[in-house]
Design a protein around this motif. Structure first.
Motif, PDB file in Angstrom:
ATOM      1  N   LEU A 202      24.384  16.014-113.380  1.00 59.98           N
ATOM      2  CA  LEU A 202      23.504  17.183-113.431  1.00 59.98           C
ATOM      3  C   LEU A 202      24.171  18.372-114.120  1.00 59.98           C
ATOM      4  CD1 LEU A 202      21.900  17.072-109.865  1.00 59.98           C
ATOM      5  CD2 LEU A 202      20.836  16.426-112.029  1.00 59.98           C
ATOM      6  N   MET A 203      25.499  18.384-114.123  1.00 61.50           N
ATOM      7  CA  MET A 203      26.215  19.492-114.762  1.00 61.50           C
ATOM      8  C   MET A 203      25.963  19.541-116.263  1.00 61.50           C
ATOM      9  SD  MET A 203      29.826  19.212-112.659  1.00 61.50           S
ATOM     10  CE  MET A 203      30.527  20.683-113.419  1.00 61.50           C
ATOM     11  N   ILE A 210      16.959  22.177-114.648  1.00 58.81           N
ATOM     12  CA  ILE A 210      17.203  22.042-113.209  1.00 58.81           C
ATOM     13  C   ILE A 210      16.243  22.930-112.436  1.00 58.81           C
ATOM     14  CG2 ILE A 210      18.877  22.492-111.370  1.00 58.81           C
ATOM     15  CD1 ILE A 210      21.068  21.679-113.361  1.00 58.81           C
ATOM     16  N   ALA A 211      16.080  24.167-112.900  1.00 55.86           N
ATOM     17  CA  ALA A 211      15.178  25.102-112.222  1.00 55.86           C
ATOM     18  C   ALA A 211      13.746  24.588-112.227  1.00 55.86           C
ATOM     19  CB  ALA A 211      15.252  26.479-112.891  1.00 55.86           C
ATOM     20  N   MET A 212      13.320  23.975-113.320  1.00 57.98           N
ATOM     21  CA  MET A 212      11.963  23.445-113.406  1.00 57.98           C
ATOM     22  C   MET A 212      11.732  22.392-112.320  1.00 57.98           C
ATOM     23  SD  MET A 212      10.289  21.140-116.466  1.00 57.98           S
ATOM     24  CE  MET A 212      11.478  19.826-116.105  1.00 57.98           C
ATOM     25  N   VAL A 239      25.875  21.578-108.996  1.00 59.72           N
ATOM     26  CA  VAL A 239      25.204  22.663-109.717  1.00 59.72           C
ATOM     27  C   VAL A 239      24.726  23.798-108.817  1.00 59.72           C
ATOM     28  CG1 VAL A 239      24.486  21.289-111.705  1.00 59.72           C
ATOM     29  CG2 VAL A 239      23.073  21.287-109.647  1.00 59.72           C
ATOM     30  N   LEU A 240      24.464  23.509-107.557  1.00 58.07           N
ATOM     31  CA  LEU A 240      24.010  24.537-106.620  1.00 58.07           C
ATOM     32  C   LEU A 240      24.721  24.349-105.278  1.00 58.07           C
ATOM     33  CD1 LEU A 240      20.153  24.609-107.297  1.00 58.07           C
ATOM     34  CD2 LEU A 240      21.793  26.417-107.848  1.00 58.07           C
TER      35      LEU A 240
END
Length: 399
Positions: A202-203, A210-212, A239-240
Motif C-alpha cells: 500500500l505504501m 487510498i483516501a478514495m 500507511v495509516l
C-alpha cells in the motif's frame, strides 16, 4: 440477500429507452458482440440498484466511436488508449471497453492488447463476482471464473493467484476488504492471507487512491466488522498507523448514534471517530497525508476538537453546527445532536451603532462592548425579544 440468484439478468430499464436501444443496436449486442459486465451484472443479480453501466465489446475503440456517432449518440474518448469510450445521450451514460489481455506488466500499468476472447478479458479482472457478463437485452449470463457460485455463496474471491493479483494492482488490497464488507458472508481466507502478507504494498499507492477507498469503506452502512479484521491484520499500519483497534468501540458508538439521530453516515465523522479525541495535530496530519480537500480536512479536524462550550447550541454558534453534531455523535449523544441537525446560526441582533447609541465613543471600545453583548446573548440562548436585547445592550455598554 438470499443465496438464490436469478438464472438470467433481470430486465434493465435503460435498455428500453431510445438511447439504450440505439446503443445496443450500434454495438451489435443482440449477436453477443457487446455485453454488460462487472458491477452492473453483480448488483442486478443481487437485486441492488445499478448505478454504473459498463459494457465490454469485441469491437475496437475506433469502431465503437464510429458506430456510436453514426447512431446519433455522443462518443467521448475518455480512455481510448486503454480501450474505453464513454457514450452519452438523454440521461444515459455508459462506458464501453474493448476486450483486453495483458501483454507485459499487469493491472492498471499493464501493456495491453485488444482481444476478442471473453475468457482473456475475464482473467485480468480482480474478483470473480466482478467478472460476470450478461447479454443484452435478453440477460443471458456468461461466467468464466466461477463468479456465479461465489456470488451465491457470498464470497469475494480473487481471480487466480491472490498474490499475483495484488502485485498487479496494490489497490486491490483495499478493494478486497471493501467488497467483502458489502457482499461476503465470511471473508475468504486465501484473500485475507494474501492481503496481510502484501500490506506493505500500500505504501506504493498514491494517497489519493487510498483516501478514495477509505471513503467508500467508511461510508458503508456498518464498516465495523471489516475494519476489525483489517486492524487485527495490520492492513493500515504501513500507511495509516494512527488508526487503532482501541478506537473501534468509539466507531461503534458513532454508528449507533447516527442511526438513533436519523442522520446519514458521514465518512469524515467516522474517520475522526477512529482518531484520538482532542489530538487535532494528528487529525490534521492524517487528513494532509490523505490529501483530502480543504473542507474535508476542516471537518475531520473540527470533529476531534473539544467543544467550545458545554451548551451545544452555544458551541454550534462558535464552531458550526456540523462540527458539533459530529462531536456529539462520536460521543454517542444522539439526543443532543438532533436539535442541531440543519440548525442555522442566528444573526446577531445588534451592531456597533447600538453600542454607540448608548454613549460609547467610536473606537476599539465599541467592538469590545459588542463582544460582551454577543457572549451574553449566546449564553442566554439567542433571545429575540426586543426588551431582553435592549437590556443586554445596556449592560454591555455600561460595563
Amino acid at each position: 440477500m438470499s443465496g438464490d440468484l436469478p438464472t438470467r439478468l433481470p430486465a434493465q430499464p435503460w435498455t428500453q429507452t431510445a438511447a439504450g436501444v440505439a446503443l445496443l443496436a450500434a454495438l451489435d449486442a443482440g449477436d453477443g458482440t457487446t455485453r454488460l459486465v462487472g458491477g452492473a451484472v453483480r448488483d442486478a443479480l443481487l437485486g441492488l440498484p445499478c448505478n454504473d453501466i459498463d459494457l465490454a465489446t469485441r469491437l475496437t475503440p475506433d469502431a465503437v466511436m464510429r458506430r456510436v456517432k453514426a447512431a446519433g449518440l455522443k462518443a467521448v474518448p475518455t480512455g481510448i488508449a486503454h480501450g474505453t469510450v464513454t457514450v452519452v445521450r438523454e440521461g444515459l451514460v455508459a462506458e464501453v471497453t474493448t476486450l483486453r489481455r495483458d501483454v507485459q506488466g499487469f493491472g492498471r500499468h499493464a501493456q495491453i492488447a485488444f482481444t476478442d476472447d471473453w475468457h482473456e478479458d475475464a482473467a485480468r479482472r480482480d474478483f470473480t463476482i466482478n467478472a460476470l457478463y450478461a447479454g443484452l437485452p435478453g440477460g443471458e449470463l456468461h461466467d468464466h471464473t466461477g463468479g456465479l457460485a461465489d456470488l451465491a455463496a457470498r464470497r469475494v474471491r480473487f481471480i487466480g493467484d491472490p498474490l499475483q493479483r495484488i502485485a498487479e494492482d496494490h489497490l486491490r488490497i483495499l478493494r478486497f476488504f471493501r467488497f467483502s464488507a458489502r457482499f461476503a458472508a465470511v471473508i475468504d481466507a486465501d484473500g485475507l492471507s494474501a492481503c496481510t502478507v502484501r500490506a506493505n504494498d500500500l505504501m506504493a499507492l498514491s494517497r489519493e487512491r487510498i483516501a478514495m477507498e477509505l471513503r467508500l469503506l467508511l461510508a458503508l452502512a456498518d464498516p465495523l466488522p471489516i475494519l476489525t479484521v483489517m486492524l487485527a491484520a495490520g492492513i493500515f499500519r504501513p500507511v495509516l498507523p494512527e488508526l487503532s483497534a482501541a478506537r473501534l468501540p468509539v466507531l461503534a458508538t458513532t454508528i449507533a448514534a447516527e442511526a438513533a439521530a436519523g442522520v446519514a453516515a458521514a465518512w469524515e465523522r467516522r474517520l475522526a471517530a477512529l482518531l484520538p479525541a482532542g489530538d487535532v495535530r494528528m487529525a490534521a496530519d492524517v487528513a494532509a497525508r490523505l490529501k483530502l480537500s480543504n473542507p474535508q480536512r476542516a471537518r475531520v479536524t473540527a470533529a476531534v476538537q473539544p467543544p467550545a462550550s458545554a451548551v451545544p447550541q452555544a458551541s454550534a454558534y462558535s464552531d458550526g453546527a456540523e462540527a458539533v453534531v459530529d462531536r456529539l455523535l462520536i460521543a454517542g449523544d444522539a439526543a443532543a445532536a438532533q436539535p442541531l441537525i440543519g440548525w442555522q446560526r442566528p444573526r446577531l441582533p445588534a451592531s456597533g451603532k447600538d453600542i454607540i447609541a448608548r454613549g460609547v465613543a467610536p473606537g476599539p471600545e465599541v467592538a469590545k462592548r459588542l463582544g460582551v453583548f454577543e457572549r451574553a446573548w449566546v449564553a442566554a440562548g439567542f433571545p429575540n425579544d426586543a426588551d431582553a436585547i435592549a437590556a443586554m445592550l445596556d449592560a454591555a455598554a455600561n460595563q
